[in-house]
Write a protein that holds these residues in place. Sequence first.
Motif, PDB file in Angstrom:
ATOM      1  N   ALA A 155       0.822  -1.208   0.000  1.00  0.00           N
ATOM      2  CA  ALA A 155       0.000   0.000   0.000  1.00  0.00           C
ATOM      3  C   ALA A 155       0.858   1.261   0.000  1.00  0.00           C
ATOM      4  O   ALA A 155       0.417   2.322  -0.460  1.00  0.00           O
ATOM      5  CB  ALA A 155      -0.940  -0.004   1.204  1.00  0.00           C
ATOM      6  N   ASP A 156       2.076   1.161   0.510  1.00  0.00           N
ATOM      7  CA  ASP A 156       2.997   2.306   0.520  1.00  0.00           C
ATOM      8  C   ASP A 156       3.818   2.403  -0.771  1.00  0.00           C
ATOM      9  O   ASP A 156       4.596   3.339  -0.929  1.00  0.00           O
ATOM     10  CB  ASP A 156       3.954   2.216   1.710  1.00  0.00           C
ATOM     11  CG  ASP A 156       3.510   3.078   2.885  1.00  0.00           C
ATOM     12  OD1 ASP A 156       2.585   3.893   2.718  1.00  0.00           O
ATOM     13  OD2 ASP A 156       4.111   2.949   3.970  1.00  0.00           O
ATOM     14  N   GLN A 157       3.651   1.450  -1.673  1.00  0.00           N
ATOM     15  CA  GLN A 157       4.444   1.446  -2.905  1.00  0.00           C
ATOM     16  C   GLN A 157       3.684   2.124  -4.053  1.00  0.00           C
ATOM     17  O   GLN A 157       3.287   1.493  -5.026  1.00  0.00           O
ATOM     18  CB  GLN A 157       4.834   0.015  -3.281  1.00  0.00           C
ATOM     19  CG  GLN A 157       5.834  -0.608  -2.309  1.00  0.00           C
ATOM     20  CD  GLN A 157       6.342  -1.940  -2.834  1.00  0.00           C
ATOM     21  OE1 GLN A 157       5.745  -2.984  -2.587  1.00  0.00           O
ATOM     22  NE2 GLN A 157       7.448  -1.896  -3.570  1.00  0.00           N
ATOM     23  N   TRP A 158       3.506   3.413  -3.929  1.00  0.00           N
ATOM     24  CA  TRP A 158       2.845   4.203  -4.978  1.00  0.00           C
ATOM     25  C   TRP A 158       3.570   4.054  -6.314  1.00  0.00           C
ATOM     26  O   TRP A 158       2.956   4.171  -7.376  1.00  0.00           O
ATOM     27  CB  TRP A 158       2.783   5.672  -4.576  1.00  0.00           C
ATOM     28  CG  TRP A 158       4.154   6.293  -4.405  1.00  0.00           C
ATOM     29  CD1 TRP A 158       4.850   6.427  -3.246  1.00  0.00           C
ATOM     30  CD2 TRP A 158       4.983   6.835  -5.431  1.00  0.00           C
ATOM     31  NE1 TRP A 158       6.077   7.023  -3.474  1.00  0.00           N
ATOM     32  CE2 TRP A 158       6.183   7.285  -4.820  1.00  0.00           C
ATOM     33  CE3 TRP A 158       4.850   6.990  -6.811  1.00  0.00           C
ATOM     34  CZ2 TRP A 158       7.233   7.878  -5.532  1.00  0.00           C
ATOM     35  CZ3 TRP A 158       5.891   7.571  -7.540  1.00  0.00           C
ATOM     36  CH2 TRP A 158       7.062   8.011  -6.904  1.00  0.00           C
ATOM     37  N   ASP A 159       4.883   3.803  -6.243  1.00  0.00           N
ATOM     38  CA  ASP A 159       5.709   3.727  -7.450  1.00  0.00           C
ATOM     39  C   ASP A 159       5.291   2.570  -8.351  1.00  0.00           C
ATOM     40  O   ASP A 159       5.338   2.685  -9.586  1.00  0.00           O
ATOM     41  CB  ASP A 159       7.188   3.612  -7.079  1.00  0.00           C
ATOM     42  CG  ASP A 159       7.438   2.551  -6.010  1.00  0.00           C
ATOM     43  OD1 ASP A 159       6.826   2.624  -4.925  1.00  0.00           O
ATOM     44  OD2 ASP A 159       8.258   1.639  -6.254  1.00  0.00           O
ATOM     45  N   LEU A 160       4.897   1.436  -7.759  1.00  0.00           N
ATOM     46  CA  LEU A 160       4.460   0.297  -8.567  1.00  0.00           C
ATOM     47  C   LEU A 160       3.184   0.640  -9.326  1.00  0.00           C
ATOM     48  O   LEU A 160       3.046   0.324 -10.514  1.00  0.00           O
ATOM     49  CB  LEU A 160       4.226  -0.930  -7.683  1.00  0.00           C
ATOM     50  CG  LEU A 160       5.432  -1.524  -6.954  1.00  0.00           C
ATOM     51  CD1 LEU A 160       5.022  -2.815  -6.259  1.00  0.00           C
ATOM     52  CD2 LEU A 160       6.588  -1.770  -7.909  1.00  0.00           C
ATOM     53  N   ARG A 161       2.258   1.285  -8.642  1.00  0.00           N
ATOM     54  CA  ARG A 161       1.004   1.643  -9.295  1.00  0.00           C
ATOM     55  C   ARG A 161       1.207   2.728 -10.354  1.00  0.00           C
ATOM     56  O   ARG A 161       0.518   2.747 -11.381  1.00  0.00           O
ATOM     57  CB  ARG A 161      -0.013   2.096  -8.241  1.00  0.00           C
ATOM     58  CG  ARG A 161      -0.417   0.962  -7.284  1.00  0.00           C
ATOM     59  CD  ARG A 161      -1.453   1.399  -6.287  1.00  0.00           C
ATOM     60  NE  ARG A 161      -0.930   2.270  -5.240  1.00  0.00           N
ATOM     61  CZ  ARG A 161      -0.261   1.858  -4.168  1.00  0.00           C
ATOM     62  NH1 ARG A 161      -0.009   0.572  -3.991  1.00  0.00           N
ATOM     63  NH2 ARG A 161       0.159   2.729  -3.256  1.00  0.00           N
TER      64      ARG A 161
END
Length: 511
Positions: A155-161
């Motif tokens: 959920a903290d990995q905005w970069d993947l999205r």
Amino acid sequence: MAHLRSRRRLALAVPVALSLTASLGFLPGAAAAAPLSTPTSASASPADGPELAYVVNTKTDRHTIESVKRAIARADGTVVVTYDKIGVIVVHSANPDFGKQLRAVRGVQSAGATRTAPLTAAGTTDEGAAQYLTKAQAAKVTAQSTASGEEPLEADQWDLRAIGADKAAKINPGSRNVTVAVIDTGVDDTHPDLAPNFSAAQSANCVGGKADTSYGAWRPANADHYHGTHVAGEIAAARNGIGVAGVAPNVKVAGIKVADPVSELFYPESVVCAFVFAADHGVEVTNNSYYVDPWLYNCMDDPDQRAIVDAVNRAQLYAQHKGTLNLASAGNSNDDLDSHALVDDSSPDDSTAVPRTVDPHKCFDVPTQLPGVVTVSATGVADTKSYYSSYGDGVIDIAAPGGDKFQIPDTPSKNGRILSTMPNNEYAFLQGTSMASPHAAGVAALLKSAHPSASPAKLQALLKAQADNPGCPTDPYDGDGDGVVDATCVGGKRVNGFYGFGIVNALRAVK
């Protein structure tokens, strides 16, 4: 920390690449390094005494190499390792005239010192200190991630999205036949998010210029040398129900350690070794989030710096010819890398720096500006250039998430940096072009998985083709919000100085 992109980093425009290749001459070419807390003998020699390390670059025929070796001995030099395939000899010598004497030897095309003094501390290409995820933060993130069926900290990995990597993983998480080598400070392969995908057979310690493949030699000297472990997680952290996920969570990742265990400096002979080792061990992609010490820019009118460019260029070109795509970070100084005058006030970084003005079209950041190396700038959650990221029209090839503390995501931790793996089974946020390059390397690995026969040149073309280019901003660029214009974007919607051909897109890569 070492030269892991908290320093400036340039990139390479096509005309520069062509002129660099022509000025050095291309010789087909070919080389590795120590464990967690114990440096190898190769890494310990010249740095602690009056000796300096040198690279001697020759023709590649056996007769010439043997003749030059005899000349090295006569000049009071000791050969550390010879890479016959690329004509690079790593030497130690206490003779202050060694470089001058060798440059006069028949068959020697360039020769020079790779350092100016005994080792001292230096910096890296991440921007700012690591922010470790606390247990309380992790619990909050896990609760939201679990509800979405993601990895516990995803959920903290905005970069993947931001690049569609979360969706891409459901279509093609990457092939086990593809390996990305992290040329860096070492990789902690015992981390539970990295262990499933780690390739020990393609890992080594190259500190000092000679490969050490003994078990664990690729690990960081200590937990403070976390940079390589963080980079490795961004590329290939497994989707295994533990922690975070990487951009390409099913490909293999290798660690090739090149950072000195004390100073974290990345000397040329270590990097030469790393490129050759990667090439000779079947690595498809390398990530290079650093610049080669001790010079931020290596000017071709200086014989020592010219020899450094020559040696590393031979090694990385050898890797390309063996099928390896090399990616590198653009740097964190918010510099216009297409300008004709930049101030380098950090070189040499192993002794006393002397400020100088350099033309990046003539003085090269290595390996970033070398021919065929993919140069990556950084973006934040808003898909705009990170405030620190260097840029330049015709210099930047592609962009990728590197984090930006001024661009705040709607995530549990509200942290605009990049969350990834750290030594000792921990996780932390970092930002920098050091973090952008591994995102692009992960997408390159996905492309290689989908197109297994693609050459490095074809992979680079595919990387550019699948990228999304937001175009230059319509308003003046003020990255840190202080009301001052920080950079000017030059170029159009298809290609420009902020994003090159655009921001990488993992989902498009697998489709």
